[in-house]
Design a protein around this motif. Structure first.
Motif, PDB file in Angstrom:
ATOM      1  N   ALA A 449      36.861  39.551  26.536  1.00  0.00           N
ATOM      2  CA  ALA A 449      37.103  38.166  26.919  1.00  0.00           C
ATOM      3  C   ALA A 449      38.238  37.663  27.753  1.00  0.00           C
ATOM      4  O   ALA A 449      39.314  38.096  27.246  1.00  0.00           O
ATOM      5  N   PHE A 450      37.970  36.608  28.731  1.00  0.00           N
ATOM      6  CA  PHE A 450      39.104  36.425  29.537  1.00  0.00           C
ATOM      7  C   PHE A 450      38.895  34.976  29.746  1.00  0.00           C
ATOM      8  O   PHE A 450      37.774  34.271  30.087  1.00  0.00           O
ATOM      9  N   ALA A 451      39.860  34.089  29.990  1.00  0.00           N
ATOM     10  CA  ALA A 451      40.063  32.805  30.308  1.00  0.00           C
ATOM     11  C   ALA A 451      39.556  32.658  32.012  1.00  0.00           C
ATOM     12  O   ALA A 451      39.194  31.624  32.290  1.00  0.00           O
ATOM     13  N   ASP A 452      40.021  33.645  32.628  1.00  0.00           N
ATOM     14  CA  ASP A 452      39.949  33.370  33.918  1.00  0.00           C
ATOM     15  C   ASP A 452      38.588  34.468  34.547  1.00  0.00           C
ATOM     16  O   ASP A 452      38.904  35.811  34.323  1.00  0.00           O
ATOM     17  N   PRO A 453      37.674  34.120  34.989  1.00  0.00           N
ATOM     18  CA  PRO A 453      36.547  34.872  35.411  1.00  0.00           C
ATOM     19  C   PRO A 453      37.089  36.119  36.579  1.00  0.00           C
ATOM     20  O   PRO A 453      36.514  37.198  36.544  1.00  0.00           O
ATOM     21  N   ASP A 454      38.075  35.591  37.517  1.00  0.00           N
ATOM     22  CA  ASP A 454      38.576  36.487  38.207  1.00  0.00           C
ATOM     23  C   ASP A 454      39.223  37.889  37.656  1.00  0.00           C
ATOM     24  O   ASP A 454      38.863  39.024  38.005  1.00  0.00           O
ATOM     25  N   HIS A 478      29.028  37.425  31.559  1.00  0.00           N
ATOM     26  CA  HIS A 478      28.518  36.196  31.390  1.00  0.00           C
ATOM     27  C   HIS A 478      29.784  35.309  31.273  1.00  0.00           C
ATOM     28  O   HIS A 478      30.714  35.658  30.540  1.00  0.00           O
ATOM     29  N   TYR A 479      29.456  34.072  31.994  1.00  0.00           N
ATOM     30  CA  TYR A 479      30.658  33.013  31.941  1.00  0.00           C
ATOM     31  C   TYR A 479      29.835  31.775  31.405  1.00  0.00           C
ATOM     32  O   TYR A 479      28.792  31.199  31.875  1.00  0.00           O
ATOM     33  N   GLY A 480      30.651  31.134  30.264  1.00  0.00           N
ATOM     34  CA  GLY A 480      30.076  30.109  29.877  1.00  0.00           C
ATOM     35  C   GLY A 480      30.968  29.363  28.638  1.00  0.00           C
ATOM     36  O   GLY A 480      32.222  29.841  28.728  1.00  0.00           O
ATOM     37  N   LEU A 481      30.374  28.565  27.850  1.00  0.00           N
ATOM     38  CA  LEU A 481      31.312  27.664  26.983  1.00  0.00           C
ATOM     39  C   LEU A 481      30.917  28.393  25.550  1.00  0.00           C
ATOM     40  O   LEU A 481      29.864  28.756  25.097  1.00  0.00           O
TER      41      LEU A 481
END
Length: 549
Positions: A449-454, A478-481
């Motif tokens: 997991a990463f805080a930054d999608p890049d 996936h990117y979400g909360l």
């Protein structure tokens, strides 16, 4: 990375017997190693009397050529041309003919390619029955004429193809890519193609403090921008004020409106429309009714959650870039800002969007227009509010990483795979930058997991670049909360469940991602990515993402 021993055998069992449709799906996704393995496992490589299989063989050889080093391209393009020629000999079709001609040209046999182009044009002029659409036929004529050096004739046919393909712009984008390849191989300037590209995409946003009395003047300014920038599709939310004014102008000018909300429509309306008056409510309902698409990125109800707004902003910005990238056009941004200090005024969300968009300048066209409009309605700027939302929620980009066939191995084979595949992978992954912010086990897979999608995209791309990854490594994103728990570390919530469901749709050798992940990573990285829609999950599109060649 070693191919799992059970991989090819698993593909041959009855419930996974490969079909040509599966091969093409994998090829379209960019999972070329997987597509090739499926093709061979299905016995299509020896099907010399099957025109459809030969045409797919040509496509695979073409795709290998496009990804190959320069010194190997001519041989692979020649292989593709031979496969298309064999398909055409069994079942003459314009599709195989134009592909044979162009692959022959790219292989360096220019005179032979021109002979084939003339033959295709003669066949098209012969008046016989044709299976292809009028827009495809016009595009094929443009391609053949370009091979013959008739640029003027190619322009006429390309203009016709562009006019006929308004309902299928992705076909036109594919034509533009092929014409660009021909011009590049000939060492000619491709700038003239820009006149035939589809209309641009727009990400839009702005502040809520626009009074009804000021909306008409703002609408005139917005209309001038949309007309000047040749906008054909807009992506954004529908809050009262600037958002709705821009959305209405897009609809009035015939553009597609793609609405991206942070919460379900009723919750969003209650938070961001209703408090500002019934006139805005009516305008919101009308825009929703006329929108081309509507999606919301969370199911949060109740209190305002700023991270949901940020997630929706990332998805809307990235969706505009993905749209532009897939259609071979450009994406621009329009922000309506207040008269506060700084380049983006007092609004925190507006500043975030403006700065993030600018960080991706050069990514699929990055024009940005800021219209400064003083607040004319009593709305507090987000930069002047106290912090809101749950403290345990994080906006996070997650990758689940596993191996093709691993779960189907018996105990002995699993132990072999552990020594030959899993442990070497763990050692290699530990050295890959950027490093994840969190690493969690997930059965026989792992979640990073990463805080930054890049950062998540760069990590996935470097994993997939490893030797052997094309046939065995499965990555979904996936990117979400998600709720972050401590002691021990854990991520829980709907976004984590979506990642788990997505893992069953993985394809070896590419990143299979939700729209939220693909869009968020595209805000700054679109030029580094090839993105292809490959299916749906719970009525939402899925994308295969790989590094651009």
């Amino acid at each position: 990375m070693v191919l799992l021993p059970a991989y090819r055998a698993l593909m041959k069992i009855a419930q996974r017997a490969p079909t040509l449709a599966q091969v093409v799906t994998a090829a379209r996704a960019g999972a070329l190693g997987h597509a090739t393995a499926l093709f061979e496992a299905g016995g299509f490589g020896s099907a010399t009397d099957d025109a459809a299989a030969l045409a797919v063989a040509g496509r695979l050889a073409r795709d290998r050529a496009l990804q190959a080093p320069q010194d190997r391209k001519p041989r692979l393009f020649a292989e593709a041309a031979a496969a298309f020629a064999a398909a055409n000999a069994l079942d003459p079709q314009a599709y195989s003919q134009i592909n044979q001609a162009t692959m022959t040209w790219l292989a360096g046999e220019r005179e032979r390619a021109q002979e084939l182009a003339r033959a295709l044009l003669a066949a098209l002029d012969g008046g016989g029955p044709l299976q292809e659409t009028p827009s495809w036929l016009a595009a094929a004529r443009a391609e053949a004429l370009l091979l013959l050096g008739d640029t003027a004739g190619a322009k006429v046919q390309l203009a016709k193809a562009a006019a006929l393909s308004r309902d299928d712009p992705e076909d036109h984008a594919a034509t533009m890519r092929r014409l660009s390849l021909i011009l590049a191989a000939a060492g000619e300037d491709a700038a003239w193609l820009d006149a035939y590209r589809p209309t641009r995409a727009l990400h839009f946003a702005g502040h809520l403090g626009v009074a009804q009395s000021a909306a008409a003047v703002l609408g005139e300014r917005v209309a001038a921008v949309i007309g000047d920038e040749n906008i054909g599709a807009g992506f954004g939310a529908l809050a009262a004020g600037a958002d709705l004014v821009v959305a209405e102008v897009l609809l009035e000018q015939g553009a597609d409106l793609h609405v991206v909300l942070p919460t379900p429509p009723d919750t969003f309306r209650a938070q961001s429309v209703t408090p500002y008056g019934p006139a805005w409510e009516r305008r919101f309902a009308d825009a929703i009714e006329r929108a081309t698409s509507l999606r919301w990125v969370t199911t949060i109800d109740g209190g305002y959650q700023p991270l949901a707004t940020r997630l929706a902003a990332d998805v809307a910005m990235g969706a505009a870039r993905v749209h532009a990238r897939r259609l071979q056009t450009e994406a621009h941004q329009l922000l309506v800002i207040d008269d506060g200090e700084g380049p983006f005024g007092l609004g925190l969300n507006t500043r975030y969007m403006g700065e993030r968009w600018n960080a991706g300048r050069g990514t699929g066209g990055s024009g940005q227009v800021c219209l400064r409009v003083p607040r004319s309605a009593p709305v507090t700027a987000s930069g002047a509010k106290a912090p809101e939302g749950r403290g345990d929620l994080q906006l996070i980009a997650m990758l689940q990483i596993g191996f093709e066939g691993l779960d189907q191995l018996d105990d002995n084979a699993f132990a072999d795979a552990l020594d030959l595949v899993v442990e070497p992978f763990r050692a290699r992954a530990a050295r890959i930058e950027p490093r994840p912010d969190l690493l969690l086990p997930a059965g026989n897979a792992r979640i990073v997991a990463f805080a930054d999608p890049d950062a998540a995209w760069h990590h996935a791309a470097r994993l997939l670049d490893a030797a052997g990854a094309a046939e065995s490594l499965r990555i979904v994103g996936h990117y979400g909360l998600a709720h972050r728990l401590r002691d021990p570390d854990a991520l829980v919530g709907n976004a984590v469940a979506q990642l788990d469901a997505l893992s069953r749709r993985a394809l070896p050798g590419v990143l299979v991602a939700t729209e939220a992940f693909a869009a968020a990573a595209s805000v700054n990285c679109a030029e580094q990515m090839e993105i292809e829609e490959v299916g749906m999950l719970d009525e939402a599109p899925l994308f295969a993402v790989r590094a651009a060649q």
